[in-house]
Design a protein around this motif. Structure first.
Motif, mmCIF file in Angstrom:
data_model
loop_
_atom_site.group_PDB
_atom_site.id
_atom_site.type_symbol
_atom_site.label_atom_id
_atom_site.label_comp_id
_atom_site.label_asym_id
_atom_site.label_seq_id
_atom_site.Cartn_x
_atom_site.Cartn_y
_atom_site.Cartn_z
ATOM 1 N N LEU A 173 0.843 -1.193 0.000
ATOM 2 C CA LEU A 173 0.000 0.000 0.000
ATOM 3 C C LEU A 173 0.878 1.242 0.000
ATOM 4 O O LEU A 173 1.198 1.800 1.057
ATOM 5 C CB LEU A 173 -0.917 0.011 1.228
ATOM 6 C CG LEU A 173 -1.895 -1.149 1.352
ATOM 7 C CD1 LEU A 173 -2.597 -1.096 2.700
ATOM 8 C CD2 LEU A 173 -2.919 -1.121 0.222
ATOM 9 N N VAL A 205 2.962 3.890 -7.519
ATOM 10 C CA VAL A 205 2.002 2.786 -7.548
ATOM 11 C C VAL A 205 2.301 1.861 -8.727
ATOM 12 O O VAL A 205 2.309 0.633 -8.595
ATOM 13 C CB VAL A 205 0.560 3.319 -7.617
ATOM 14 C CG1 VAL A 205 -0.434 2.169 -7.791
ATOM 15 C CG2 VAL A 205 0.227 4.114 -6.361
ATOM 16 N N GLY A 221 -2.435 -1.906 -3.665
ATOM 17 C CA GLY A 221 -3.513 -0.944 -3.523
ATOM 18 C C GLY A 221 -2.937 0.428 -3.299
ATOM 19 O O GLY A 221 -1.801 0.705 -3.701
ATOM 20 N N VAL A 222 -3.695 1.302 -2.642
ATOM 21 C CA VAL A 222 -3.204 2.637 -2.314
ATOM 22 C C VAL A 222 -3.647 3.004 -0.910
ATOM 23 O O VAL A 222 -4.618 2.452 -0.384
ATOM 24 C CB VAL A 222 -3.697 3.714 -3.305
ATOM 25 C CG1 VAL A 222 -3.256 3.412 -4.719
ATOM 26 C CG2 VAL A 222 -5.208 3.881 -3.227
ATOM 27 N N MET A 238 -7.509 8.916 -5.675
ATOM 28 C CA MET A 238 -6.974 7.660 -5.138
ATOM 29 C C MET A 238 -7.703 6.411 -5.634
ATOM 30 O O MET A 238 -7.051 5.425 -6.002
ATOM 31 C CB MET A 238 -6.967 7.694 -3.605
ATOM 32 C CG MET A 238 -6.038 8.750 -3.003
ATOM 33 S SD MET A 238 -4.286 8.491 -3.376
ATOM 34 C CE MET A 238 -3.983 9.923 -4.441
ATOM 35 N N PRO A 239 -9.041 6.366 -5.667
ATOM 36 C CA PRO A 239 -9.685 5.122 -6.134
ATOM 37 C C PRO A 239 -9.280 4.720 -7.541
ATOM 38 O O PRO A 239 -9.106 3.524 -7.829
ATOM 39 C CB PRO A 239 -11.182 5.456 -6.037
ATOM 40 C CG PRO A 239 -11.267 6.478 -4.948
ATOM 41 C CD PRO A 239 -10.038 7.323 -5.138
ATOM 42 N N ALA A 242 -5.976 3.048 -7.413
ATOM 43 C CA ALA A 242 -6.012 1.742 -6.753
ATOM 44 C C ALA A 242 -6.377 0.622 -7.709
ATOM 45 O O ALA A 242 -6.024 -0.534 -7.471
ATOM 46 C CB ALA A 242 -6.998 1.772 -5.592
ATOM 47 N N GLY A 245 -7.399 -2.837 -6.446
ATOM 48 C CA GLY A 245 -6.775 -3.064 -5.144
ATOM 49 C C GLY A 245 -7.478 -2.349 -4.016
ATOM 50 O O GLY A 245 -8.339 -1.486 -4.231
ATOM 51 N N ILE A 247 -8.095 0.120 -0.644
ATOM 52 C CA ILE A 247 -7.820 1.521 -0.307
ATOM 53 C C ILE A 247 -7.868 1.642 1.209
ATOM 54 O O ILE A 247 -8.904 1.364 1.826
ATOM 55 C CB ILE A 247 -8.855 2.473 -0.933
ATOM 56 C CG1 ILE A 247 -8.940 2.249 -2.450
ATOM 57 C CG2 ILE A 247 -8.527 3.925 -0.614
ATOM 58 C CD1 ILE A 247 -10.154 2.901 -3.087
ATOM 59 N N ARG A 282 -14.000 -2.117 -0.752
ATOM 60 C CA ARG A 282 -12.553 -2.027 -1.011
ATOM 61 C C ARG A 282 -11.827 -1.240 0.065
ATOM 62 O O ARG A 282 -10.602 -1.307 0.165
ATOM 63 C CB ARG A 282 -12.288 -1.350 -2.353
ATOM 64 C CG ARG A 282 -12.532 -2.191 -3.562
ATOM 65 C CD ARG A 282 -11.908 -1.539 -4.791
ATOM 66 N NE ARG A 282 -12.386 -0.180 -5.005
ATOM 67 C CZ ARG A 282 -11.769 0.728 -5.755
ATOM 68 N NH1 ARG A 282 -10.631 0.421 -6.343
ATOM 69 N NH2 ARG A 282 -12.281 1.925 -5.929
ATOM 70 N N TRP A 283 -12.559 -0.475 0.859
ATOM 71 C CA TRP A 283 -11.937 0.466 1.793
ATOM 72 C C TRP A 283 -11.698 -0.182 3.154
ATOM 73 O O TRP A 283 -12.503 -0.976 3.638
ATOM 74 C CB TRP A 283 -12.814 1.697 1.986
ATOM 75 C CG TRP A 283 -12.811 2.625 0.805
ATOM 76 C CD1 TRP A 283 -13.328 2.376 -0.428
ATOM 77 C CD2 TRP A 283 -12.273 3.947 0.761
ATOM 78 N NE1 TRP A 283 -13.139 3.465 -1.249
ATOM 79 C CE2 TRP A 283 -12.506 4.454 -0.552
ATOM 80 C CE3 TRP A 283 -11.642 4.779 1.688
ATOM 81 C CZ2 TRP A 283 -12.108 5.730 -0.946
ATOM 82 C CZ3 TRP A 283 -11.253 6.055 1.297
ATOM 83 C CH2 TRP A 283 -11.486 6.517 -0.011
#
Length: 476
Positions: A173, A205, A221-222, A238-239, A242, A245, A247, A282-283
């Motif tokens: 990440l 990334v 991911g991020v 950010m999404p 990602a 991946g 978040i 995803r979060w």
């Protein structure tokens, strides 16, 4: 009975695998006895129950699935035990913020070799402690002077190298960090090693995906660091970066953060995040300690995971997340080791339960229905960890055919396990057993922990000791 893993031959199946046998194993919802698991290409190929052990089987004791560590800052492992005095000002109100100043000063030293060595020790200890995958919240990007390395992804590569050397599953990440406070304030000197802009971060990334390509089942991911460190416009990017991946974001860890967010936006941190970001499964919201029922209820409804780090949260005096109420509404959580002051799944789960007991003045708080406290904690950490690290779909779903062969072997010969079976094994491991209860760990079928120690522990420790001399200024 156990046989020595070092003496037991490793059988080769027609697909280049091996077989493991356990007195008991947790297979999905149910426990089974006399279990043989065969492994091929890193995955569980077959499971047999009620079968006798053969001379070529490895294993013994009790098998449980390896669990994902949803939140780690590996470099902070070298700080463990060094921040237990009062903060730089020497006052009585030592808290997260004074600890953070000590952490910033710690970053004055430590280049790529040191970061890799410290990370490798943390990853090895995670495997020894029952974690078979880690979400590395990696925000140390720049050289100590604050400039990018000639290769801006130099330290990303070192994280990947440490994962490869130890065998731990890696969810990388990269962290976006651009500001020191809400409203886009300029970063301060202590944050100089973290800072990138959006374009630089996008490159990091992409490089992370390239560098992890050779690792088995790696995920990228991020992590927008926090609402303090990321502007609304930057968070919106950010999404997309990602991809598929996960978040992750720090949020509502301290009361000061809540107060500062209210002053900036008129909303609390989790309230603002839910209103302004596409929070979904995803979060992973790291800590989320200071939340209202409306906030944690909405997090649960959206299917996101809360990343709890009970030992670090206790060490920093952050507060107690309302885990009992949250899970009763269907909320999902994962377990992380964060600052790595102490690394081990059982310790984190024990601290989580005990914090709830102290807060609510009740016992067996996280138990539910027919599940004991230990079983309920373990099941939730397993499923929430797999979701938060992107390790679903065959990478972290437990001991079942087609899943990654990430297996933790408990040594139940210890007195804490006498007369135990089924869920009582998990209760005794978490609440009563010594740290050495984990005897063996297999990651994708390869044994990485033997008799409680990582197979490369001696070499990893040697590199760590050398690195620590540099980081602590003792190498002169």
């Amino acid at each position: 009975m156990f046989e020595s893993d070092r003496d037991c031959p490793v059988p080769q199946t027609s697909r280049g695998g091996r077989s493991l046998w356990f007195e008991q194993a947790l297979l999905g919802e149910a426990w089974a006895s006399d279990v043989r698991i065969t492994v091929a290409d890193g995955l569980i190929a077959t499971i047999e129950t009620a079968v006798a052990r053969t001379a070529t089987d490895q294993g013994g004791g009790v098998a449980i699935p390896g669990v994902a560590n949803v939140h780690s800052h590996a470099f902070q492992r070298a700080m463990a035990g060094l921040t237990e005095g009062r903060g730089p000002e020497g006052g009585e109100d030592d808290d997260f913020w004074s600890w953070r100043q000590l952490m910033y000063r710690f970053l004055d030293r430590g280049g790529p070799e040191e970061i890799e060595a410290i990370t490798a020790l943390a990853f090895a200890e995670m495997l020894e402690g029952g974690f078979t995958r880690v979400a590395e919240f990696h925000y140390l990007h720049n050289a100590p002077v604050g400039r990018p390395y000639a290769d801006p992804a130099e330290l990303t590569g070192r994280i990947v190298a440490a994962a490869e050397a130890t065998g731990v599953g890696l969810t990388l990440l990269p962290v976006f960090y651009a500001h020191s406070q809400f409203g886009g304030a300029e970063p301060n000197h202590g944050q100089r090693r973290f800072i990138t802009d959006v374009d630089q971060f996008a490159d990091l990334v992409a490089r992370g995906r390239t560098l992890t390509a050779a690792l088995p089942d790696a995920v990228v991911g991020v992590a927008p660091h926090s609402l303090r460190a990321v502007s609304p416009e930057e968070l919106a990017a950010m999404p997309g970066l990602a991809g598929d991946g996960p978040i992750h974001i720090h949020v509502a860890e301290q009361t000061k953060e809540v107060d500062d967010c209210l002053a900036w936006s008129g909303a609390r941190p989790v309230e603002w995040l839910l209103a302004n970001a596409p929070v979904d499964p995803r979060w992973c919201l790291i800590h989320a300690t200071h939340v209202t029922p409306a906030e944690w209820g909405e997090v649960a409804a959206r299917g996101a995971v809360v990343g709890l780090c009970p030992v670090t949260e206790a060490n920093l005096g952050d507060g107690v997340f309302p885990a009992s109420a949250y899970v009763q509404q269907g909320g999902r959580f994962g377990i992380g080791t964060d600052s790595n002051v102490r690394i081990g799944l059982a310790g984190e789960l024990r601290m989580l339960e005990y914090s709830q007991r102290l807060s609510l003045r009740k016992r067996a708080v996280m138990a539910d229905g027919a599940r004991t406290t230990g079983r309920a904690l373990f099941d939730r950490a397993l499923s929430g960890g797999a979701q938060a690290t992107g390790a679903q779909n065959g990478l972290g779903g437990g001991l079942a055919v087609g899943q990654a062969a990430d297996i933790v072997g408990l040594d139940t010969r210890g007195i804490a396990f006498e007369g135990r079976s089924g869920d009582a094994i998990l209760d005794s491991w978490i609440f009563a057993a010594d740290r050495n209860a984990i005897r063996s760990v297999w990651r994708r079928g390869e044994q990485v922990v033997v008799e409680g120690r990582h197979v490369a522990r001696d070499a990893i420790e040697s590199r760590y000791r050398k690195a620590l001399k540099t980081v602590l200024g003792q190498d002169a």
